[in-house]
Scaffold this motif. Structure first.
Motif, PDB file in Angstrom:
ATOM      1  N   GLN A 119       1.374   4.076  -2.836  1.00 34.87           N
ATOM      2  CA  GLN A 119       1.064   5.514  -2.405  1.00 34.87           C
ATOM      3  C   GLN A 119       2.330   6.212  -3.059  1.00 34.87           C
ATOM      4  O   GLN A 119       2.351   7.433  -3.578  1.00 34.87           O
ATOM      5  N   THR A 177       2.171   9.228  -5.609  1.00 31.07           N
ATOM      6  CA  THR A 177       2.724  10.414  -5.355  1.00 31.07           C
ATOM      7  C   THR A 177       3.883  10.807  -6.302  1.00 31.07           C
ATOM      8  O   THR A 177       3.964  12.092  -6.757  1.00 31.07           O
ATOM      9  N   THR A 190       0.821  -1.213   0.045  1.00 28.50           N
ATOM     10  CA  THR A 190       0.023   0.064  -0.013  1.00 28.50           C
ATOM     11  C   THR A 190       1.038   1.288  -0.070  1.00 28.50           C
ATOM     12  O   THR A 190       0.669   2.200  -0.623  1.00 28.50           O
ATOM     13  N   GLU A 191       1.828   1.301   0.714  1.00 29.33           N
ATOM     14  CA  GLU A 191       2.606   2.751   0.838  1.00 29.33           C
ATOM     15  C   GLU A 191       3.581   2.556  -0.391  1.00 29.33           C
ATOM     16  O   GLU A 191       3.652   3.618  -0.780  1.00 29.33           O
TER      17      GLU A 191
END
Length: 178
Positions: A88, A92, A84-85
């Motif tokens: 992201q 980003t 998930t990170e």
């Protein structure tokens, strides 16, 4: 030794009806009883001991399995969190790249616009300078032509009257300014 042999021989002779009692001969009864009891205990105890060892091994393996499953679940949770990170960070990163791309495009557009304005100002300045140079040349040529015409038409008497008239005008201008 004779007693020991007699006791073994007497084992073969069991009376069909007899009384129950204690045999006080230690050498005859205890080693036999003990060996029988120990043999029975060892024979049946091995199975019980093996079963207990097997059960203990199964319990230990079940505990290890549960611990491994817990660790696996924790590792999966960490993996999901890291994925998930990472997603992201990737999103980003993509949005930041797009933002930087737009900033670069805008900056380039502004720079080109400034260069265009500078070019137009330079062209306008050069046009004005060229126009002024042409005016000066035309004025100089007109002035030279007028001086040439005046010099050819003027004689001394006309020249003195013109000077007198101009002196009179300067005197009037001086009175007005005072």
């Amino acid at each position: 030794m004779k007693n020991l042999t007699d006791s073994f021989l007497s084992l073969g002779y069991w009376p069909s009806a007899g009384s129950f009692g204690f045999n006080t001969d230690i050498l005859a009864t205890n080693p036999i009883n003990l060996s029988v009891v120990l043999g029975v205990l060892i024979f049946f105890g091995k199975g019980v001991y093996r079963k207990q060892r097997i059960l203990k091994t199964i319990r230990n393996s079940e505990e290890l399995r549960e611990g491994a499953l817990d660790q696996l679940e924790k590792a999966r949770a960490r993996l999901r969190k890291v994925e998930t990170e990472a997603e992201q960070f990737r999103m980003t990163g993509y949005s930041e790249i797009e933002r930087e791309k737009l900033n670069l495009i805008n900056s380039t557009y502004k720079t080109l616009e400034q260069l265009e304005n500078y070019k137009n100002e330079t062209i306008h300045f050069e046009q004005q300078r060229s126009i002024n140079q042409v005016r000066q040349r035309v004025f100089q040529q007109a002035l030279q032509g007028a001086l040439g015409t005046l010099n050819s038409c003027l004689n001394n008497e006309l020249h003195l009257r013109t000077i007198s008239s101009n002196i009179g005008m300067f005197g009037t201008v001086k009175e007005i300014t005072d």
